[in-house]
Design an enzyme around this catalytic site. Structure first.
Site, mmCIF file in Angstrom:
data_model
loop_
_atom_site.group_PDB
_atom_site.id
_atom_site.type_symbol
_atom_site.label_atom_id
_atom_site.label_comp_id
_atom_site.label_asym_id
_atom_site.label_seq_id
_atom_site.Cartn_x
_atom_site.Cartn_y
_atom_site.Cartn_z
ATOM 1 N N HIS A 1 -1.845 7.048 7.468
ATOM 2 C CA HIS A 1 -0.894 7.976 6.819
ATOM 3 C C HIS A 1 -1.569 9.313 6.503
ATOM 4 C CE1 HIS A 1 2.925 5.958 6.130
ATOM 5 N NE2 HIS A 1 2.346 4.891 5.640
ATOM 6 N N HIS B 1 -3.652 1.030 7.818
ATOM 7 C CA HIS B 1 -2.307 1.596 7.766
ATOM 8 C C HIS B 1 -2.268 2.807 6.829
ATOM 9 C CE1 HIS B 1 2.257 0.993 7.544
ATOM 10 N NE2 HIS B 1 2.016 1.808 6.530
ATOM 11 N N GLU B 2 -2.895 2.672 5.650
ATOM 12 C CA GLU B 2 -2.836 3.767 4.666
ATOM 13 C C GLU B 2 -3.693 4.951 5.095
ATOM 14 O OE1 GLU B 2 -0.405 3.504 2.799
ATOM 15 O OE2 GLU B 2 -0.164 1.343 3.036
ATOM 16 N N GLN C 1 3.243 9.875 1.288
ATOM 17 C CA GLN C 1 4.516 9.142 1.146
ATOM 18 C C GLN C 1 5.271 9.504 -0.125
ATOM 19 O OE1 GLN C 1 2.645 5.113 2.063
ATOM 20 N NE2 GLN C 1 4.701 4.895 2.875
ATOM 21 N N CYS D 1 6.454 -0.618 6.388
ATOM 22 C CA CYS D 1 6.044 0.591 5.674
ATOM 23 C C CYS D 1 7.171 0.987 4.727
ATOM 24 C CB CYS D 1 5.783 1.702 6.687
ATOM 25 S SG CYS D 1 5.305 3.271 5.960
ATOM 26 N N LEU D 2 6.825 1.371 3.507
ATOM 27 C CA LEU D 2 7.848 1.772 2.532
ATOM 28 C C LEU D 2 8.607 3.022 2.993
ATOM 29 C CD1 LEU D 2 5.963 1.176 -0.848
ATOM 30 C CD2 LEU D 2 7.753 -0.246 0.176
ATOM 31 N N GLY E 1 0.832 -1.196 0.000
ATOM 32 C CA GLY E 1 0.000 0.000 0.000
ATOM 33 C C GLY E 1 0.864 1.241 0.000
HETATM 34 CO CO CO Z 1 3.156 3.021 5.361
#
Ligand code: CO
Length: 151
Positions: A134, A130-131, A51, A88-89, A46
């Protein structure tokens, strides 16, 4: 389409609240395309617009069950609880243990501007939560236990 640079933890943009998308114009479509390309390039599950440095309420998710794109997503129902690891990226090489709902119903606009609803359990429910976090300036590390290197 282009791969965008992923903002890493420590950049204050990740702690800010994203704004609603008012109009789905060409720039938003281009952003969505780039987010999808960036997600797959990085083998992520995701990605949220902040991000890639854009404080707009847009997420893309693919946990292996197909691509989901949502503009102005809202979680409208949750059930249950599962505790599991996530990463997480924006925080490469790390994982942490987070308790999330087992089931999530989410709605938002697709790229055509139509209201769409998705239901997810387990990994997909976790990715939705999670997204959306963000978009509110929250990282999993704000809620995780046992944050550790995963390599
Ligand atoms: Co993330």
């Amino acid at each position: 389409m282009a791969i965008r640079k992923i903002v890493k933890k420590g950049d204050e943009i990740l702690e800010k609240k994203s704004r609603m998308v008012e109009v789905i114009n060409d720039k938003i479509i281009e952003l969505l395309d780039d987010m999808v390309e960036t997600l797959y390039e990085n083998n992520g599950a995701g990605l949220a617009a902040p991000q890639v440095g854009i404080l707009k309420r847009i997420i893309v998710v693919d946990v292996g069950e197909g691509l989901i794109e949502l503009i102005n997503p809202e979680i409208i129902e949750t059930r249950g609880e599962i505790t599991d690891d996530e990463g997480c990226l924006s925080i490469p090489g790390m994982v942490g243990t987070v308790t999330r709902p087992e089931y999530v119903k989410i709605r938002g606009l697709n790229r055509q501007g139509e209201m769409t609803t998705y239901e997810g359990t387990e990994m997909l429910a976790r990715a939705f939560c999670h997204e959306v976090d963000h978009l509110n300036g929250t990282l999993y590390t704000d809620k995780a236990d046992n944050i550790r290197r995963c390599e």
